[in-house]
Scaffold this motif. Structure first.
Motif, PDB file in Angstrom:
ATOM      1  N   PRO A  86      -5.334 -40.375  19.333  1.00  0.00           N
ATOM      2  CA  PRO A  86      -4.932 -39.533  18.209  1.00  0.00           C
ATOM      3  C   PRO A  86      -3.610 -38.817  18.502  1.00  0.00           C
ATOM      4  O   PRO A  86      -3.427 -38.250  19.574  1.00  0.00           O
ATOM      5  CB  PRO A  86      -6.079 -38.524  18.079  1.00  0.00           C
ATOM      6  CG  PRO A  86      -7.259 -39.243  18.647  1.00  0.00           C
ATOM      7  CD  PRO A  86      -6.700 -40.071  19.773  1.00  0.00           C
ATOM      8  N   ALA A  87      -2.699 -38.903  17.543  1.00  0.00           N
ATOM      9  CA  ALA A  87      -1.385 -38.279  17.688  1.00  0.00           C
ATOM     10  C   ALA A  87      -0.901 -37.802  16.330  1.00  0.00           C
ATOM     11  O   ALA A  87      -1.146 -38.443  15.311  1.00  0.00           O
ATOM     12  CB  ALA A  87      -0.389 -39.273  18.287  1.00  0.00           C
ATOM     13  N   ASP A  88      -0.200 -36.685  16.336  1.00  0.00           N
ATOM     14  CA  ASP A  88       0.400 -36.156  15.107  1.00  0.00           C
ATOM     15  C   ASP A  88       1.655 -36.955  14.789  1.00  0.00           C
ATOM     16  O   ASP A  88       2.509 -37.163  15.661  1.00  0.00           O
ATOM     17  CB  ASP A  88       0.755 -34.677  15.277  1.00  0.00           C
ATOM     18  CG  ASP A  88      -0.484 -33.814  15.448  1.00  0.00           C
ATOM     19  OD1 ASP A  88      -1.532 -34.155  14.879  1.00  0.00           O
ATOM     20  OD2 ASP A  88      -0.395 -32.794  16.153  1.00  0.00           O
ATOM     21  N   LYS A  89       1.763 -37.426  13.550  1.00  0.00           N
ATOM     22  CA  LYS A  89       2.902 -38.246  13.117  1.00  0.00           C
ATOM     23  C   LYS A  89       3.867 -37.394  12.298  1.00  0.00           C
ATOM     24  O   LYS A  89       3.479 -36.382  11.724  1.00  0.00           O
ATOM     25  CB  LYS A  89       2.412 -39.434  12.263  1.00  0.00           C
ATOM     26  CG  LYS A  89       1.408 -40.316  12.989  1.00  0.00           C
ATOM     27  CD  LYS A  89       2.022 -40.933  14.225  1.00  0.00           C
ATOM     28  CE  LYS A  89       1.062 -41.889  14.891  1.00  0.00           C
ATOM     29  NZ  LYS A  89       1.642 -42.550  16.048  1.00  0.00           N
ATOM     30  N   TRP A  93       0.392 -36.803   9.217  1.00  0.00           N
ATOM     31  CA  TRP A  93      -0.960 -37.314   9.408  1.00  0.00           C
ATOM     32  C   TRP A  93      -1.230 -37.346  10.908  1.00  0.00           C
ATOM     33  O   TRP A  93      -0.311 -37.485  11.710  1.00  0.00           O
ATOM     34  CB  TRP A  93      -1.110 -38.723   8.859  1.00  0.00           C
ATOM     35  CG  TRP A  93      -1.028 -38.854   7.373  1.00  0.00           C
ATOM     36  CD1 TRP A  93      -0.450 -37.998   6.479  1.00  0.00           C
ATOM     37  CD2 TRP A  93      -1.529 -39.939   6.606  1.00  0.00           C
ATOM     38  NE1 TRP A  93      -0.569 -38.486   5.201  1.00  0.00           N
ATOM     39  CE2 TRP A  93      -1.230 -39.684   5.248  1.00  0.00           C
ATOM     40  CE3 TRP A  93      -2.208 -41.110   6.929  1.00  0.00           C
ATOM     41  CZ2 TRP A  93      -1.588 -40.537   4.226  1.00  0.00           C
ATOM     42  CZ3 TRP A  93      -2.558 -41.972   5.906  1.00  0.00           C
ATOM     43  CH2 TRP A  93      -2.257 -41.692   4.566  1.00  0.00           C
ATOM     44  N   ARG A  94      -2.486 -37.248  11.295  1.00  0.00           N
ATOM     45  CA  ARG A  94      -2.907 -37.455  12.681  1.00  0.00           C
ATOM     46  C   ARG A  94      -3.614 -38.800  12.701  1.00  0.00           C
ATOM     47  O   ARG A  94      -4.535 -39.035  11.922  1.00  0.00           O
ATOM     48  CB  ARG A  94      -3.832 -36.327  13.136  1.00  0.00           C
ATOM     49  CG  ARG A  94      -4.206 -36.404  14.602  1.00  0.00           C
ATOM     50  CD  ARG A  94      -4.780 -35.074  15.089  1.00  0.00           C
ATOM     51  NE  ARG A  94      -5.193 -35.148  16.478  1.00  0.00           N
ATOM     52  CZ  ARG A  94      -4.365 -35.094  17.514  1.00  0.00           C
ATOM     53  NH1 ARG A  94      -3.078 -34.966  17.309  1.00  0.00           N
ATOM     54  NH2 ARG A  94      -4.829 -35.167  18.743  1.00  0.00           N
ATOM     55  N   TYR A 109      -7.594 -41.811  10.679  1.00  0.00           N
ATOM     56  CA  TYR A 109      -6.625 -40.736  10.477  1.00  0.00           C
ATOM     57  C   TYR A 109      -7.247 -39.525   9.831  1.00  0.00           C
ATOM     58  O   TYR A 109      -8.330 -39.583   9.250  1.00  0.00           O
ATOM     59  CB  TYR A 109      -5.451 -41.236   9.624  1.00  0.00           C
ATOM     60  CG  TYR A 109      -5.777 -41.334   8.153  1.00  0.00           C
ATOM     61  CD1 TYR A 109      -5.420 -40.312   7.280  1.00  0.00           C
ATOM     62  CD2 TYR A 109      -6.463 -42.421   7.631  1.00  0.00           C
ATOM     63  CE1 TYR A 109      -5.732 -40.385   5.929  1.00  0.00           C
ATOM     64  CE2 TYR A 109      -6.771 -42.497   6.293  1.00  0.00           C
ATOM     65  CZ  TYR A 109      -6.404 -41.467   5.444  1.00  0.00           C
ATOM     66  OH  TYR A 109      -6.722 -41.527   4.122  1.00  0.00           O
ATOM     67  N   PHE A 110      -6.523 -38.416   9.927  1.00  0.00           N
ATOM     68  CA  PHE A 110      -6.802 -37.216   9.154  1.00  0.00           C
ATOM     69  C   PHE A 110      -5.481 -36.752   8.569  1.00  0.00           C
ATOM     70  O   PHE A 110      -4.482 -36.631   9.280  1.00  0.00           O
ATOM     71  CB  PHE A 110      -7.411 -36.103  10.006  1.00  0.00           C
ATOM     72  CG  PHE A 110      -7.613 -34.850   9.211  1.00  0.00           C
ATOM     73  CD1 PHE A 110      -8.668 -34.751   8.322  1.00  0.00           C
ATOM     74  CD2 PHE A 110      -6.731 -33.787   9.314  1.00  0.00           C
ATOM     75  CE1 PHE A 110      -8.846 -33.609   7.557  1.00  0.00           C
ATOM     76  CE2 PHE A 110      -6.906 -32.638   8.559  1.00  0.00           C
ATOM     77  CZ  PHE A 110      -7.969 -32.548   7.676  1.00  0.00           C
ATOM     78  N   ALA A 111      -5.462 -36.508   7.260  1.00  0.00           N
ATOM     79  CA  ALA A 111      -4.233 -36.076   6.597  1.00  0.00           C
ATOM     80  C   ALA A 111      -4.398 -34.766   5.841  1.00  0.00           C
ATOM     81  O   ALA A 111      -3.412 -34.147   5.478  1.00  0.00           O
ATOM     82  CB  ALA A 111      -3.755 -37.160   5.635  1.00  0.00           C
TER      83      ALA A 111
END
Length: 128
Positions: A86-89, A93-94, A109-111
């Protein structure tokens, strides 16, 4: 209009069956070796696999998770190997990336609010 389902082609439906069940999808149709269909645990959409040699690798499917980091940790414990943690883009979005047995790219993802309402969203007046 509302998205009902996404179908991807996969040569080995048994491998797909195991992989997508580990991701948390719930089976609703088992017509192996030709077709399987799952319902997503949240939101009512479905996802299916169609047996075939063509395809795989050219499809990207996004599954939204309310707690991405916890979900990825649980899936790693279940034996799923992730291509990226998991990484923040920069599009807010993650995301974490994994590939299914046919080579289809799966992004968990989580947005949050940025899913449909990012800061750069086209104004409603311009979308007409």
């Amino acid at each position: 209009m509302r998205l009902n389902q996404v179908t991807v082609t996969m040569p080995d439906l048994d491998a797909g069956w195991e992989f997508y069940r580990k991701l948390g999808l719930k089976p609703i149709v088992d017509a192996r070796p030709h077709y399987v269909r799952f319902v997503c645990p949240d939101g009512g959409s479905s996802f299916s696999l169609h047996q075939g040699e063509a395809g795989g690798g050219g499809t990207t499917v996004y599954f939204e998770c309310d707690d991405l980091d916890l979900t990825v940790s649980r899936l790693i414990e279940a034996g799923i190997l992730f291509a990226s943690s998991p990484a923040d883009k920069n599009w807010l979005w993650r995301e974490a990336e994994v590939f299914d047995p046919a080579g289809n790219r799966i992004v968990l993802y989580f947005a949050g609010a940025n899913r449909l309402d990012p800061p750069w969203r086209v104004p409603a007046s311009a979308a007409k």
